[in-house]
Design an enzyme around this catalytic site. Structure first.
Site, PDB file in Angstrom:
ATOM      1  N   ASP A   1      -7.107  -1.511  -4.122  1.00  0.00           N
ATOM      2  CA  ASP A   1      -8.233  -1.124  -3.497  1.00  0.00           C
ATOM      3  C   ASP A   1      -9.135  -0.254  -4.230  1.00  0.00           C
ATOM      4  OD1 ASP A   1      -6.939  -2.873  -1.666  1.00  0.00           O
ATOM      5  OD2 ASP A   1      -5.835  -1.260  -0.711  1.00  0.00           O
TER       6      ASP A   1
ATOM      7  N   ASP B   1       0.878  -1.077   0.036  1.00  0.00           N
ATOM      8  CA  ASP B   1       0.118   0.056   0.030  1.00  0.00           C
ATOM      9  C   ASP B   1       0.945   1.338  -0.067  1.00  0.00           C
ATOM     10  OD1 ASP B   1      -2.430  -1.601   0.092  1.00  0.00           O
ATOM     11  OD2 ASP B   1      -2.587  -1.405   2.250  1.00  0.00           O
TER      12      ASP B   1
END
Length: 204
Positions: free
Chosen positions: A170, A151
């Site tokens: 995401d 991330d």
């Protein structure tokens, strides 16, 4: 009076046949074309974009301070996530990997009946995002099905102080899910049909 004989009650005309009742039911509308190709185009693009951005993030951001963008609206902050999207369910990496496999399998199963453009877009985004994060869980450390997802996007504050750090996969999953919900609200099914509301309590 002349006897003309018995009067025939039968008419020379042929008996009238009952009129044929024409069927007034509307013919079924032709099905829309299949949208598997649209799904097959969107999912790889999302997967490739997610893969490339993660490779760049590992090379340029790991071990480095956050990079501020757009006057602090967005930060590039490197994290490795063992949980689900936005840092949820940390420590359940194997379970999340198996769930992702199930999601991918389900999308591929219904793809053969996919005839809705909206559903194709939504499912393509979800499929590409699910494959992107699943690839991390399979191929990244600490091991297969236990790999941590990369991330690197944080909003307003670095390292998820305002909102959990996320990635392209995401984002695609969230946008795709929103499109699917919108199609459901519009009563559009993935096979191109429209769910009609049945009237309740209507007098015959």
């Amino acid at each position: 009076m002349l006897d003309n004989g018995p009067v025939s009650t039968e008419s020379n005309a042929e008996p009238a046949e009952p009129a044929e009742v024409e069927q007034t039911s509307a013919a079924e509308k032709p099905l829309p074309p299949k949208r598997v190709l649209l799904l097959a185009l969107i999912a790889p693009v999302v997967f490739a974009l997610d893969l490339v951005t993660k490779i760049v993030a590992v090379q340029q951001l790991e071990g480095q301070p956050p990079i501020e963008l757009l006057g602090g609206l967005v930060y590039l902050s490197f994290l490795r996530n063992s949980g689900a999207a936005f840092g949820m369910a940390e420590g359940y990496t194997v379970v999340l990997a198996l769930i992702a496999c199930g999601v991918v399998g389900f999308i591929l199963w219904i793809a053969r009946k996919l005839r809705s453009v909206g559903w194709a877009i939504g499912l393509g985004l979800v499929l590409g995002g699910a494959l992107g994060n699943l690839a991390d869980r399979i191929f990244r450390g600490p091991g297969p099905l236990r790999g941590h997802v990369v991330d690197f996007i944080s909003v307003v504050e670095p390292y998820g102080a305002f909102f959990p750090v996320f990635n392209v996969a995401d984002s695609a999953i969230c946008v795709g899910g929103a499109v699917i919900v919108l199609m459901a609200i519009m009563q559009r099914d993935y096979d191109g049909s429209r769910v009609e509301k049945k009237s309740v309590g209507k007098n015959a």
